[in-house]
Design a protein around this motif. Structure first.
Motif, PDB file in Angstrom:
ATOM      1  N   ALA A   1      12.296  43.156  14.889  1.00  0.00           N
ATOM      2  CA  ALA A   1      11.725  44.301  15.609  1.00  0.00           C
ATOM      3  C   ALA A   1      11.152  45.344  14.665  1.00  0.00           C
ATOM      4  O   ALA A   1      10.270  46.126  15.045  1.00  0.00           O
ATOM      5  N   GLN A   2      11.631  45.350  13.415  1.00  0.00           N
ATOM      6  CA  GLN A   2      11.110  46.286  12.413  1.00  0.00           C
ATOM      7  C   GLN A   2       9.844  45.744  11.740  1.00  0.00           C
ATOM      8  O   GLN A   2       9.308  46.388  10.847  1.00  0.00           O
ATOM      9  N   GLY A   3       9.422  44.567  12.161  1.00  0.00           N
ATOM     10  CA  GLY A   3       8.223  43.972  11.576  1.00  0.00           C
ATOM     11  C   GLY A   3       8.508  43.129  10.353  1.00  0.00           C
ATOM     12  O   GLY A   3       7.588  42.702   9.654  1.00  0.00           O
ATOM     13  N   ILE A   4       9.794  42.882  10.061  1.00  0.00           N
ATOM     14  CA  ILE A   4      10.174  42.076   8.899  1.00  0.00           C
ATOM     15  C   ILE A   4      10.340  40.631   9.343  1.00  0.00           C
ATOM     16  O   ILE A   4      11.228  40.305  10.135  1.00  0.00           O
ATOM     17  N   ARG A   5       9.464  39.761   8.865  1.00  0.00           N
ATOM     18  CA  ARG A   5       9.493  38.345   9.246  1.00  0.00           C
ATOM     19  C   ARG A   5       9.519  37.484   7.979  1.00  0.00           C
ATOM     20  O   ARG A   5       8.467  37.036   7.510  1.00  0.00           O
ATOM     21  N   PRO A   6      10.687  37.263   7.429  1.00  0.00           N
ATOM     22  CA  PRO A   6      10.785  36.493   6.181  1.00  0.00           C
ATOM     23  C   PRO A   6      10.374  35.040   6.365  1.00  0.00           C
ATOM     24  O   PRO A   6      10.565  34.456   7.433  1.00  0.00           O
ATOM     25  N   ARG A   7       9.783  34.490   5.329  1.00  0.00           N
ATOM     26  CA  ARG A   7       9.427  33.073   5.337  1.00  0.00           C
ATOM     27  C   ARG A   7      10.489  32.215   4.645  1.00  0.00           C
ATOM     28  O   ARG A   7      10.488  31.009   4.752  1.00  0.00           O
ATOM     29  N   ARG A   8      11.369  32.883   3.916  1.00  0.00           N
ATOM     30  CA  ARG A   8      12.462  32.193   3.223  1.00  0.00           C
ATOM     31  C   ARG A   8      13.723  33.034   3.372  1.00  0.00           C
ATOM     32  O   ARG A   8      13.686  34.249   3.177  1.00  0.00           O
ATOM     33  N   ILE A   9      14.834  32.393   3.698  1.00  0.00           N
ATOM     34  CA  ILE A   9      16.104  33.096   3.875  1.00  0.00           C
ATOM     35  C   ILE A   9      17.190  32.363   3.103  1.00  0.00           C
ATOM     36  O   ILE A   9      17.319  31.148   3.189  1.00  0.00           O
ATOM     37  N   ILE A  10      17.954  33.121   2.328  1.00  0.00           N
ATOM     38  CA  ILE A  10      19.092  32.578   1.592  1.00  0.00           C
ATOM     39  C   ILE A  10      20.362  33.115   2.244  1.00  0.00           C
ATOM     40  O   ILE A  10      20.511  34.323   2.423  1.00  0.00           O
ATOM     41  N   THR A  11      21.280  32.235   2.600  1.00  0.00           N
ATOM     42  CA  THR A  11      22.543  32.657   3.196  1.00  0.00           C
ATOM     43  C   THR A  11      23.704  31.940   2.511  1.00  0.00           C
ATOM     44  O   THR A  11      23.500  31.040   1.691  1.00  0.00           O
ATOM     45  N   ASP A  12      24.921  32.351   2.886  1.00  0.00           N
ATOM     46  CA  ASP A  12      26.075  31.562   2.468  1.00  0.00           C
ATOM     47  C   ASP A  12      26.117  30.299   3.332  1.00  0.00           C
ATOM     48  O   ASP A  12      25.124  29.956   3.972  1.00  0.00           O
ATOM     49  N   LEU A  13      27.250  29.646   3.418  1.00  0.00           N
ATOM     50  CA  LEU A  13      27.291  28.318   4.034  1.00  0.00           C
ATOM     51  C   LEU A  13      27.705  28.321   5.505  1.00  0.00           C
ATOM     52  O   LEU A  13      27.983  27.246   6.050  1.00  0.00           O
ATOM     53  N   ALA A  14      27.754  29.471   6.142  1.00  0.00           N
ATOM     54  CA  ALA A  14      28.174  29.531   7.543  1.00  0.00           C
ATOM     55  C   ALA A  14      27.300  28.614   8.394  1.00  0.00           C
ATOM     56  O   ALA A  14      26.069  28.666   8.343  1.00  0.00           O
ATOM     57  N   SER A  15      27.944  27.779   9.201  1.00  0.00           N
ATOM     58  CA  SER A  15      27.228  26.737   9.941  1.00  0.00           C
ATOM     59  C   SER A  15      26.366  27.288  11.071  1.00  0.00           C
ATOM     60  O   SER A  15      25.426  26.626  11.514  1.00  0.00           O
TER      61      SER A  15
ATOM     62  N   PHE B   1      33.057  14.945  -0.308  1.00  0.00           N
ATOM     63  CA  PHE B   1      31.810  14.242   0.012  1.00  0.00           C
ATOM     64  C   PHE B   1      31.194  14.779   1.305  1.00  0.00           C
ATOM     65  O   PHE B   1      29.970  14.882   1.414  1.00  0.00           O
ATOM     66  N   ASP B   2      32.022  15.128   2.258  1.00  0.00           N
ATOM     67  CA  ASP B   2      31.511  15.690   3.513  1.00  0.00           C
ATOM     68  C   ASP B   2      30.816  17.022   3.266  1.00  0.00           C
ATOM     69  O   ASP B   2      29.775  17.310   3.872  1.00  0.00           O
ATOM     70  N   CYS B   3      31.386  17.841   2.407  1.00  0.00           N
ATOM     71  CA  CYS B   3      30.779  19.137   2.073  1.00  0.00           C
ATOM     72  C   CYS B   3      29.411  18.939   1.411  1.00  0.00           C
ATOM     73  O   CYS B   3      28.442  19.627   1.751  1.00  0.00           O
ATOM     74  N   LEU B   4      29.335  18.000   0.493  1.00  0.00           N
ATOM     75  CA  LEU B   4      28.069  17.706  -0.177  1.00  0.00           C
ATOM     76  C   LEU B   4      27.021  17.232   0.828  1.00  0.00           C
ATOM     77  O   LEU B   4      25.877  17.704   0.828  1.00  0.00           O
ATOM     78  N   ALA B   5      27.397  16.311   1.712  1.00  0.00           N
ATOM     79  CA  ALA B   5      26.457  15.780   2.700  1.00  0.00           C
ATOM     80  C   ALA B   5      25.983  16.871   3.658  1.00  0.00           C
ATOM     81  O   ALA B   5      24.815  16.912   4.046  1.00  0.00           O
ATOM     82  N   ARG B   6      26.892  17.769   4.020  1.00  0.00           N
ATOM     83  CA  ARG B   6      26.582  18.818   4.998  1.00  0.00           C
ATOM     84  C   ARG B   6      25.563  19.822   4.466  1.00  0.00           C
ATOM     85  O   ARG B   6      24.729  20.332   5.213  1.00  0.00           O
ATOM     86  N   HIS B   7      25.603  20.090   3.170  1.00  0.00           N
ATOM     87  CA  HIS B   7      24.774  21.164   2.618  1.00  0.00           C
ATOM     88  C   HIS B   7      23.676  20.685   1.666  1.00  0.00           C
ATOM     89  O   HIS B   7      22.860  21.504   1.213  1.00  0.00           O
ATOM     90  N   PHE B   8      23.641  19.395   1.377  1.00  0.00           N
ATOM     91  CA  PHE B   8      22.746  18.881   0.340  1.00  0.00           C
ATOM     92  C   PHE B   8      21.285  19.276   0.564  1.00  0.00           C
ATOM     93  O   PHE B   8      20.633  19.819  -0.335  1.00  0.00           O
ATOM     94  N   ASP B   9      20.750  19.017   1.753  1.00  0.00           N
ATOM     95  CA  ASP B   9      19.328  19.284   2.007  1.00  0.00           C
ATOM     96  C   ASP B   9      18.980  20.757   1.838  1.00  0.00           C
ATOM     97  O   ASP B   9      17.900  21.098   1.331  1.00  0.00           O
ATOM     98  N   LYS B  10      19.881  21.645   2.253  1.00  0.00           N
ATOM     99  CA  LYS B  10      19.603  23.081   2.164  1.00  0.00           C
ATOM    100  C   LYS B  10      19.937  23.658   0.792  1.00  0.00           C
ATOM    101  O   LYS B  10      19.662  24.818   0.524  1.00  0.00           O
ATOM    102  N   ILE B  11      20.538  22.840  -0.061  1.00  0.00           N
ATOM    103  CA  ILE B  11      20.759  23.258  -1.452  1.00  0.00           C
ATOM    104  C   ILE B  11      19.547  22.918  -2.312  1.00  0.00           C
ATOM    105  O   ILE B  11      19.074  23.737  -3.101  1.00  0.00           O
ATOM    106  N   ILE B  12      19.012  21.713  -2.150  1.00  0.00           N
ATOM    107  CA  ILE B  12      17.930  21.281  -3.045  1.00  0.00           C
ATOM    108  C   ILE B  12      16.551  21.720  -2.556  1.00  0.00           C
ATOM    109  O   ILE B  12      15.561  21.524  -3.260  1.00  0.00           O
ATOM    110  N   ASN B  13      16.457  22.311  -1.357  1.00  0.00           N
ATOM    111  CA  ASN B  13      15.126  22.693  -0.868  1.00  0.00           C
ATOM    112  C   ASN B  13      14.506  23.852  -1.658  1.00  0.00           C
ATOM    113  O   ASN B  13      13.333  24.169  -1.477  1.00  0.00           O
ATOM    114  N   ALA B  14      15.293  24.476  -2.541  1.00  0.00           N
ATOM    115  CA  ALA B  14      14.749  25.543  -3.387  1.00  0.00           C
ATOM    116  C   ALA B  14      14.264  25.009  -4.734  1.00  0.00           C
ATOM    117  O   ALA B  14      13.621  25.742  -5.495  1.00  0.00           O
ATOM    118  N   ARG B  15      14.557  23.768  -5.020  1.00  0.00           N
ATOM    119  CA  ARG B  15      14.115  23.187  -6.292  1.00  0.00           C
ATOM    120  C   ARG B  15      12.595  23.060  -6.302  1.00  0.00           C
ATOM    121  O   ARG B  15      11.984  22.683  -5.304  1.00  0.00           O
TER     122      ARG B  15
END
Length: 210
Positions: free
Chosen positions: A53-67, A162-176
């Motif tokens: 509503a303030q006109g801020i529309r980010p194209r990239r967002i970094i967050t912690d791991l909350a599902s 291994f479950d933790c790695l699988a759950r977050h892998f795609d959103k970890i390497i997308n910044a590479r």
């Protein structure tokens, strides 16, 4: 954070408020801060709607791991927003799962085999996510899959790692290979740390507005 006007629980204990911060990681500017009486997807959605509503529309967002973040980001800001999970939080989470699966180092230092398995798995995972090439990250991740079965056969409790790695892998390497995305949300953590130091001297607030 403690806020006097937020209703106490039935047991008389003071309930907490939850402060949400939006930081520009490139400049360190505080874009928006808002306090809610509960945390979770609904509060996060309200926070993003207020940001938009303030006109801020980010194209990239970094967050912690909350599902709960991913669906809300897509709903409020659209599918084209790149949502990256903080690498620092991911490594913290992996370390916690390693401790849960194998035990803490000082407690298992005499169990050489278990300590070796733990350190070996930690190195394998961190070598995957730390590489600068996204292609290499994916190749190393695939190379780990045959080893996964061996680990689970020897130490079934390692499944949580291994479950933790699988759950977050795609959103970890997308910044590479994307120079516009910072790997961690450390700039936000710095702002929050500074706020926390100030807040501790105040020992809480009377109202949400204050």
């Amino acid at each position: 954070i403690k806020i006097a006007e937020i209703t106490r629980t039935q047991t008389g204990k003071r309930k907490f408020g939850y402060a949400f911060f939006a930081i520009d990681p490139l400049t360190g500017d505080l874009l928006h801060v808002e306090v809610f009486d509960k945390t979770g997807a609904d509060s996060f959605k309200a926070f993003l709607l207020s940001l938009r509503a303030q006109g801020i529309r980010p194209r990239r967002i970094i967050t912690d791991l909350a599902s709960s973040y991913s669906e809300v980001i897509e709903e409020v800001l659209g599918k084209r927003v790149l949502h990256h999970h903080c690498l620092f939080h991911f490594k913290q989470n992996i370390s916690k799962h390693l401790d849960d699966a194998f035990g803490r180092d000082f407690r298992i230092e005499k169990c050489e085999r278990r300590l070796h398995l733990k350190k070996q798995l930690a190195k394998l995972i961190f070598d995957i996510v730390d590489h600068k090439s996204r292609k290499t990250c994916r190749r190393r991740y695939q190379d780990l899959q045959p080893m996964k079965e061996a680990y689970l056969a020897v130490w079934p409790k390692s499944k949580c790692v291994f479950d933790c790695l699988a759950r977050h892998f795609d959103k970890i390497i997308n910044a590479r290979e994307n120079h516009k995305v910072i790997l961690t949300n450390n700039p936000a953590e710095l702002i929050i740390r500074n706020f926390t130091q100030h807040y501790k001297t105040m020992a809480g607030f009377e109202t949400i507005d204050s």
